[in-house]
Each structure stands twice: as structure tokens, then as C-alpha cells.
Design an enzyme around this catalytic site. Structure first.
Site, PDB file in Angstrom:
ATOM      1  N   THR A 152     -86.993 -48.401  12.028  1.00 27.94           N
ATOM      2  CA  THR A 152     -85.839 -47.824  12.712  1.00 27.94           C
ATOM      3  C   THR A 152     -85.443 -48.639  13.936  1.00 27.94           C
ATOM      4  OG1 THR A 152     -85.210 -45.906  14.050  1.00 27.94           O
ATOM      5  CG2 THR A 152     -87.547 -46.316  13.876  1.00 27.94           C
ATOM      6  N   ASP A 153     -84.186 -48.486  14.364  1.00 28.87           N
ATOM      7  CA  ASP A 153     -83.754 -49.153  15.605  1.00 28.87           C
ATOM      8  C   ASP A 153     -84.379 -48.502  16.842  1.00 28.87           C
ATOM      9  OD1 ASP A 153     -82.294 -46.760  15.619  1.00 28.87           O
ATOM     10  OD2 ASP A 153     -80.327 -47.717  15.754  1.00 28.87           O
ATOM     11  N   GLU A 154     -84.939 -47.290  16.679  1.00 30.94           N
ATOM     12  CA  GLU A 154     -85.460 -46.578  17.860  1.00 30.94           C
ATOM     13  C   GLU A 154     -86.652 -47.291  18.499  1.00 30.94           C
ATOM     14  OE1 GLU A 154     -85.735 -42.378  17.742  1.00 30.94           O
ATOM     15  OE2 GLU A 154     -83.980 -42.155  16.472  1.00 30.94           O
ATOM     16  N   TYR A 187     -92.080 -40.170  18.026  1.00 30.76           N
ATOM     17  CA  TYR A 187     -91.628 -40.694  16.719  1.00 30.76           C
ATOM     18  C   TYR A 187     -91.505 -42.212  16.766  1.00 30.76           C
ATOM     19  CZ  TYR A 187     -88.225 -42.281  13.234  1.00 30.76           C
ATOM     20  OH  TYR A 187     -87.577 -42.998  12.253  1.00 30.76           O
ATOM     21  N   LYS A 219     -93.614 -45.187  14.856  1.00 30.89           N
ATOM     22  CA  LYS A 219     -92.968 -46.167  13.966  1.00 30.89           C
ATOM     23  C   LYS A 219     -93.242 -47.586  14.478  1.00 30.89           C
ATOM     24  CE  LYS A 219     -90.515 -45.707  10.838  1.00 30.89           C
ATOM     25  NZ  LYS A 219     -90.802 -45.588   9.382  1.00 30.89           N
TER      26      LYS A 219
HETATM   27  P1  NAD Z   1     -87.006 -37.795   5.535  1.00 27.37           P
HETATM   28  O1  NAD Z   1     -87.718 -37.001   6.578  1.00 27.37           O
HETATM   29  O2  NAD Z   1     -85.753 -37.268   4.949  1.00 27.37           O
HETATM   30  O3  NAD Z   1     -88.008 -38.079   4.314  1.00 27.37           O
HETATM   31  C1  NAD Z   1     -89.336 -38.446   4.504  1.00 27.37           C
HETATM   32  C2  NAD Z   1     -90.072 -38.305   3.166  1.00 27.37           C
HETATM   33  O4  NAD Z   1     -91.428 -38.730   3.382  1.00 27.37           O
HETATM   34  C3  NAD Z   1     -90.128 -36.864   2.645  1.00 27.37           C
HETATM   35  O5  NAD Z   1     -89.825 -36.841   1.272  1.00 27.37           O
HETATM   36  C4  NAD Z   1     -91.567 -36.443   2.887  1.00 27.37           C
HETATM   37  O6  NAD Z   1     -92.048 -35.491   1.954  1.00 27.37           O
HETATM   38  C5  NAD Z   1     -92.307 -37.766   2.763  1.00 27.37           C
HETATM   39  N1  NAD Z   1     -93.577 -37.768   3.489  1.00 27.37           N
HETATM   40  C6  NAD Z   1     -93.790 -37.370   4.770  1.00 27.37           C
HETATM   41  N2  NAD Z   1     -95.107 -37.477   5.073  1.00 27.37           N
HETATM   42  C7  NAD Z   1     -95.723 -37.982   3.958  1.00 27.37           C
HETATM   43  C8  NAD Z   1     -97.062 -38.326   3.657  1.00 27.37           C
HETATM   44  N3  NAD Z   1     -98.054 -38.163   4.549  1.00 27.37           N
HETATM   45  N4  NAD Z   1     -97.332 -38.840   2.440  1.00 27.37           N
HETATM   46  C9  NAD Z   1     -96.354 -39.002   1.494  1.00 27.37           C
HETATM   47  N5  NAD Z   1     -95.067 -38.655   1.735  1.00 27.37           N
HETATM   48  C10 NAD Z   1     -94.748 -38.166   2.964  1.00 27.37           C
HETATM   49  O7  NAD Z   1     -86.795 -39.236   6.179  1.00 27.37           O
HETATM   50  P2  NAD Z   1     -85.563 -40.245   6.059  1.00 27.37           P
HETATM   51  O8  NAD Z   1     -84.562 -39.892   7.069  1.00 27.37           O
HETATM   52  O9  NAD Z   1     -85.179 -40.383   4.653  1.00 27.37           O
HETATM   53  O10 NAD Z   1     -86.280 -41.593   6.550  1.00 27.37           O
HETATM   54  C11 NAD Z   1     -86.983 -42.399   5.618  1.00 27.37           C
HETATM   55  C12 NAD Z   1     -87.559 -43.599   6.354  1.00 27.37           C
HETATM   56  O11 NAD Z   1     -86.511 -44.349   6.959  1.00 27.37           O
HETATM   57  C13 NAD Z   1     -88.513 -43.235   7.489  1.00 27.37           C
HETATM   58  O12 NAD Z   1     -89.551 -44.187   7.492  1.00 27.37           O
HETATM   59  C14 NAD Z   1     -87.653 -43.351   8.738  1.00 27.37           C
HETATM   60  O13 NAD Z   1     -88.451 -43.695   9.850  1.00 27.37           O
HETATM   61  C15 NAD Z   1     -86.737 -44.484   8.353  1.00 27.37           C
HETATM   62  N6  NAD Z   1     -85.405 -44.483   8.986  1.00 27.37           N
HETATM   63  C16 NAD Z   1     -84.632 -43.360   8.950  1.00 27.37           C
HETATM   64  C17 NAD Z   1     -83.346 -43.417   9.500  1.00 27.37           C
HETATM   65  C18 NAD Z   1     -82.418 -42.215   9.450  1.00 27.37           C
HETATM   66  O14 NAD Z   1     -81.346 -42.268  10.034  1.00 27.37           O
HETATM   67  N7  NAD Z   1     -82.754 -41.136   8.778  1.00 27.37           N
HETATM   68  C19 NAD Z   1     -82.890 -44.591  10.098  1.00 27.37           C
HETATM   69  C20 NAD Z   1     -83.734 -45.706  10.127  1.00 27.37           C
HETATM   70  C21 NAD Z   1     -84.990 -45.646   9.556  1.00 27.37           C
HETATM   71  O1  DAU Z   2     -81.653 -44.383  14.894  1.00 26.69           O
HETATM   72  C1  DAU Z   2     -82.349 -44.142  13.701  1.00 26.69           C
HETATM   73  C2  DAU Z   2     -82.959 -42.751  13.746  1.00 26.69           C
HETATM   74  O2  DAU Z   2     -81.891 -41.825  13.549  1.00 26.69           O
HETATM   75  C3  DAU Z   2     -84.042 -42.545  12.694  1.00 26.69           C
HETATM   76  O3  DAU Z   2     -85.112 -43.434  12.945  1.00 26.69           O
HETATM   77  C4  DAU Z   2     -84.549 -41.095  12.702  1.00 26.69           C
HETATM   78  O4  DAU Z   2     -85.488 -40.898  11.668  1.00 26.69           O
HETATM   79  C5  DAU Z   2     -83.355 -40.179  12.508  1.00 26.69           C
HETATM   80  O5  DAU Z   2     -83.773 -38.835  12.599  1.00 26.69           O
HETATM   81  C6  DAU Z   2     -82.259 -40.461  13.546  1.00 26.69           C
HETATM   82  O6  DAU Z   2     -82.698 -40.076  14.861  1.00 26.69           O
HETATM   83  P1  DAU Z   2     -81.741 -39.332  15.910  1.00 26.69           P
HETATM   84  O7  DAU Z   2     -82.574 -38.598  16.883  1.00 26.69           O
HETATM   85  O8  DAU Z   2     -80.727 -40.275  16.456  1.00 26.69           O
HETATM   86  O9  DAU Z   2     -80.973 -38.307  14.900  1.00 26.69           O
HETATM   87  P2  DAU Z   2     -80.540 -36.771  15.075  1.00 26.69           P
HETATM   88  O10 DAU Z   2     -79.657 -36.441  13.927  1.00 26.69           O
HETATM   89  O11 DAU Z   2     -81.719 -35.896  15.334  1.00 26.69           O
HETATM   90  O12 DAU Z   2     -79.663 -36.796  16.398  1.00 26.69           O
HETATM   91  C7  DAU Z   2     -78.488 -37.600  16.515  1.00 26.69           C
HETATM   92  C8  DAU Z   2     -77.952 -37.442  17.938  1.00 26.69           C
HETATM   93  O13 DAU Z   2     -77.448 -36.099  18.081  1.00 26.69           O
HETATM   94  C9  DAU Z   2     -79.009 -37.598  19.004  1.00 26.69           C
HETATM   95  O14 DAU Z   2     -78.426 -38.219  20.150  1.00 26.69           O
HETATM   96  C10 DAU Z   2     -79.414 -36.181  19.362  1.00 26.69           C
HETATM   97  C11 DAU Z   2     -78.133 -35.392  19.126  1.00 26.69           C
HETATM   98  N1  DAU Z   2     -78.317 -33.993  18.643  1.00 26.69           N
HETATM   99  C12 DAU Z   2     -79.109 -33.796  17.553  1.00 26.69           C
HETATM  100  C13 DAU Z   2     -79.309 -32.520  17.051  1.00 26.69           C
HETATM  101  C14 DAU Z   2     -80.205 -32.279  15.853  1.00 26.69           C
HETATM  102  C15 DAU Z   2     -77.648 -32.941  19.255  1.00 26.69           C
HETATM  103  O15 DAU Z   2     -76.900 -33.149  20.232  1.00 26.69           O
HETATM  104  N2  DAU Z   2     -77.837 -31.679  18.764  1.00 26.69           N
HETATM  105  C16 DAU Z   2     -78.648 -31.417  17.688  1.00 26.69           C
HETATM  106  O16 DAU Z   2     -78.790 -30.234  17.295  1.00 26.69           O
END
Ligand code: NAD
Ligand code: DAU
Length: 375
Positions: free
Chosen positions: A132-134, A181, A185
Site C-alpha cells: 500500500t501507499d500508506e 496497519y 504492511k
Molecule cells: P480485504 O480486507 O477486502 O480482503 C482481505 C482478504 O484477506 C479477505 O478475504 C480475508 O478473509 C483474507 N485474510 C485475512 N487474514 C487472513 C489470513 N490470516 N489468512 C488467509 N486469509 C486472510 O482487503 P483488500 O482491500 O482487498 O486488500 C487486499 C490487499 O491489498 C491487502 O494486502 C491490502 O493491504 C492491499 N491494498 C489494499 C488497498 C485498498 O484500497 N483496499 C490499497 C492498496 C493495497
Molecule cells: O491508501 C491505500 C489504503 O486505502 C489501503 O492500504 C487500505 O487497506 C484501505 O483500507 C484504504 O485505507 P483508507 O484508510 O484510506 O480507507 P478508508 O476507506 O477507511 O478511508 C478513506 C478516507 O475516508 C480516510 O481519509 C478516512 C475517511 N473516512 C473513512 C471512513 C470509513 C471517513 O471520513 N469516514 C468513514 O466513516
């Protein structure tokens, strides 16, 4: 060419799109989806693939080294795309242990299994870790004097894009994670690189910005707000809603993963992002406008649901990914304009209300027992 690819976290949001892309695009590959099915895992995301011959599901915890190794042996795995993780920042603030366990120890267990099973025969093998970019930390909001943000910049690529600051995350930006988180990561990214540098494991790491699109768990901003508007529930905006995120349509991320898995350089890192920065409050207004229009509500009908709440602890102000390396070296670029992507996304959630309702009622968690347990 035949390949046996292990995709972890395939029942989650991004993972389900990656599994679908690979199963449909590469009928000659066997795709093994390994997922623990935590609250975030939902096999209903993959209903359309259940009968495909080149798709298999294994319910397993990535932290269970013996089980993971047995899956490598059973399917003769030669490539890994590792997405399984605890992914929600708010949950990591409440329960950091689970994040360290899955994201750090789970990644380490997968790395060990790959190293053990491949045993120095790295030819044609790949261990691709999705990050992730975080991990890069937070950027400031800044803009040239006298210019109202967002401003247009050419800071990084030949394309003009809108930005809320003149700094970006590059592949060599030092890691500086703030939340449990992102700390977990970051640690897993370091382990992946250490396995290349120490043992020669053929690894790749990519760092992506915020994804949006179908099948995202409704704890995340966009699906949560769409669903709350539908039920006329409050929309909790953290702090002043000024934080900036860089949004990418999930299928564009999946396409980038496909490209990098096949063409990316071993031991390298690529940033993936949409050059698409939005202040949360502006994004929320776009979501409200789109949902109201598609539901046939008068314009602005749901604006009164906006509720400012206590800010997220340690809330990173701005993320902005520079993905020009990926664009220049491998020719990837986002396929969707944001307006188009948001329209598609809102429509999907409104047309798939049963999918959402089965999550909010908890029914989705019974799907595995009903459909898979006795197979
Ligand atoms: P998500 O939470 O929707 O899905 C995570 C999946 O991992 C789920 O299906 C869960 O059951 C599985 N999982 C969790 N713990 C596990 C374990 N111990 N063993 C096996 N499976 C397990 O997540 P997502 O948003 O799809 O993110 C997927 C990946 O991409 C993550 O590594 C996250 O850090 C990364 N990522 C997410 C975003 C985003 O915006 N969502 C952006 C950049 C990177
Ligand atoms: O940047 C990549 C990341 O994006 C991934 O690595 C993470 O897995 C993914 O969850 C996401 O993280 P964020 O924290 O940015 O996503 P989230 O949807 O939780 O929040 C987006 C923005 O909105 C953040 O600035 C927090 C804000 N927010 C979020 C929620 C859930 C609110 O203001 N209210 C809310 O209820």
C-alpha cells in the site's frame, strides 16, 4: 504455458477481482485461492467462478506454515500473488495484534513456504507481494501561492493531473508508516525484500493507492456511504473531511497486477495509482449527488446526512502516488476516468443490494458452510 498460481486473500475486495481476471484470462493456468475467510472474506464475491475448471478454493490461515506448505505441494505452486491481510486502518487502531499476526507473521510464513518448496530452483518462479501507499507516511497539503487547490501539475509524468501538493510518493521514498496497519504492511514489505536479498527468492513488491469499485466491504468509505445514503443513515466524516486520498478503480489495479506479475522485474518495486486526488468531503459530495440521482431523489436530498465526527487517531493528511515508472516501463495506465468509475461503482452497489444486505445481516458468513464444507 501451464502455471499453478496461488492467490492469497482472493475472497476479499481486490483479491476477488484479481482471481476473476486470472481465471478468465488464463484458462491454461490453475488458480488456487487461499483465504481464511475472516469477516472480510466473502465467497459470494466469486460465485461466477465456482464451476470453472481452472479455479480451486482452499480455506486456510496464511499464518499456518504447515498448511500453507501442504498447499504448495498439493498444487505444485510456481507463482504467488499475496493479497491476504487485515486491511482496515480503524480496526488496526483498536486491535494491532491481529494486524501484526496476519500481515507480518502470515507473510513470513508464506515466504518460508515458498523458499522451502522452491528450494533454490527460482527459474520461472515469482513471489509477488501487494502493498500500500500508506507505508510511505503522509504528505502535506500545499499549493503554489495564489493558486486554489487542486492545482494542475506535471510533477511526475507527461500527463497533467490535479494535486493537493507538490510532493508525491516515489518508489524510493523512505518508509514512514503511522498506523498499526501501515506499520505491519511496511514490516511485511521489508521481510519480502529481505527474502530476495538473503536467499534469492524472486520477489516483487507493489504499493498502490486507495481502490474503489464493486465487492468492497462496507466498512470502507465509499461502500459504507452509498449504503448509508440508501438507508438515510448519518455519513460520519472524520475531522473536517480535508484529508486527501488518491483513488484508483479496482479493475485497473488488477490489470496492473497481471502486467507486473508477468513482465515486472524481479526484486523491483512499482507504485500504482490513479493520479486522481480527492479531498474526502468533495468525494463524499460526488457520492451523494450520484446516489441521489440514481435513486431519483431531488438533488442535494442527502446532503443533510453529512455528520462531522471525531477524527481518526493519527489520520494521515494526504497520499499521492507517482505511478509514472509503471506507466513508462510497462505501459500501464488507468482505463477509467473517475467520473465514469464512480458512476459504475454506485450503480453496482444499488443494483446488488442483496449482496450488501447479506453482509450487513451476517448471512454471507454461512455461505462457505452451505456451499463448500462437504465438497
Ligand atoms: P480485504 O480486507 O477486502 O480482503 C482481505 C482478504 O484477506 C479477505 O478475504 C480475508 O478473509 C483474507 N485474510 C485475512 N487474514 C487472513 C489470513 N490470516 N489468512 C488467509 N486469509 C486472510 O482487503 P483488500 O482491500 O482487498 O486488500 C487486499 C490487499 O491489498 C491487502 O494486502 C491490502 O493491504 C492491499 N491494498 C489494499 C488497498 C485498498 O484500497 N483496499 C490499497 C492498496 C493495497
Ligand atoms: O491508501 C491505500 C489504503 O486505502 C489501503 O492500504 C487500505 O487497506 C484501505 O483500507 C484504504 O485505507 P483508507 O484508510 O484510506 O480507507 P478508508 O476507506 O477507511 O478511508 C478513506 C478516507 O475516508 C480516510 O481519509 C478516512 C475517511 N473516512 C473513512 C471512513 C470509513 C471517513 O471520513 N469516514 C468513514 O466513516
Amino acid at each position: 504455458m501451464k502455471r499453478n498460481i496461488l492467490i492469497t486473500g482472493g475472497a476479499g475486495f481486490i483479491g476477488s477481482h484479481v482471481v476473476r481476471l486470472f481465471v478468465n484470462k488464463y484458462p491454461e493456468y490453475r488458480i488456487v485461492n487461499l483465504d481464511k475467510l475472516t469477516y472480510a472474506g466473502n465467497l459470494e464475491n466469486l460465485k461466477d467462478l465456482e464451476q470453472k475448471e481452472n479455479y480451486c478454493f482452499e480455506r486456510a490461515d496464511i499464518c499456518d506454515f504447515e498448511r500453507v506448505l501442504a498447499i504448495f505441494e498439493k498444487y505444485e505452486i510456481d507463482g504467488v500473488i499475496h493479497l491476504a491481510a487485515e486491511s482496515h486502518v480503524d480496526r488496526s487502531i483498536k486491535d494491532p495484534f491481529t494486524f501484526a499476526r496476519t500481515n507480518v507473521m502470515g507473510t513470513l510464513s508464506l515466504l518460508q513456504a515458498a523458499k522451502h518448496y522452491w528450494n533454490g530452483n527460482w527459474e520461472g518462479k515469482r513471489f509477488y507481494h501487494i502493498s500500500t501507499d500508506e507505508v510511505y507516511g503522509a504528505l502535506e497539503l500545499s499549493h503554489p501561492e495564489g493558486v486554489e487547490p487542486p492545482f494542475s501539475t506535471t510533477a511526475s509524468s507527461s500527463e497533467h493531473h490535479l494535486a493537493y501538493g507538490d510532493k508525491f510518493f516515489y518508489e524510493d521514498t523512505p518508509y514512514n508508516p503511522h498506523s498499526p496497519y501501515s506499520a505491519a504492511k511496511a514490516s511485511s514489505d521489508h521481510f519480502v525484500r529481505a527474502f530476495h536479498d538473503t536467499y534469492g527468492l524472486p520477489t516483487i513488491v507493489t504499493n498502490c493507492s486507495n481502490n474503489y469499485g464493486p465487492y468492497q466491504f462496507p466498512e470502507k468509505l465509499i461502500p459504507l456511504f452509498i449504503n448509508n445514503i440508501r438507508h438515510r443513515k448519518p455519513l460520519p466524516v472524520y475531522g473536517k473531511g480535508e484529508n486527501v486520498r488518491d483513488w484508483l478503480y479496482v479493475e485497473d489495479h488488477a490489470r496492473a497486477i497481471d502486467l507486473i506479475f508477468h513482465k515486472g522485474r524481479v526484486a523491483d518495486t512499482y507504485n500504482i495509482g490513479g493520479f486522481n486526488e480527492w479531498k474526502n468531503i468533495d468525494l463524499i459530495r460526488v457520492i451523494i449527488r450520484t446516489v441521489d440521482r440514481l435513486l431519483g431523489n431531488p438533488e442535494g436530498a442527502s446532503l443533510d446526512l453529512i455528520t462531522y465526527v471525531t477524527d481518526r487517531a493519527g489520520h494521515d493528511m494526504r497520499y499521492a502516488i507517482d505511478s509514472s515508472k509503471l506507466q513508462k516501463e510497462l505501459g500501464w495506465e488507468p482505463s477509467l476516468q473517475f467520473e465514469e468509475g464512480i458512476e459504475k461503482t454506485v450503480k453496482w452497489y444499488l443494483e446488488n443490494q442483496e449482496w450488501m444486505d447479506r453482509i450487513t445481516s451476517g448471512e454471507y458468513e454461512k455461505y462457505y458452510d452451505d456451499m463448500y464444507k462437504n465438497r
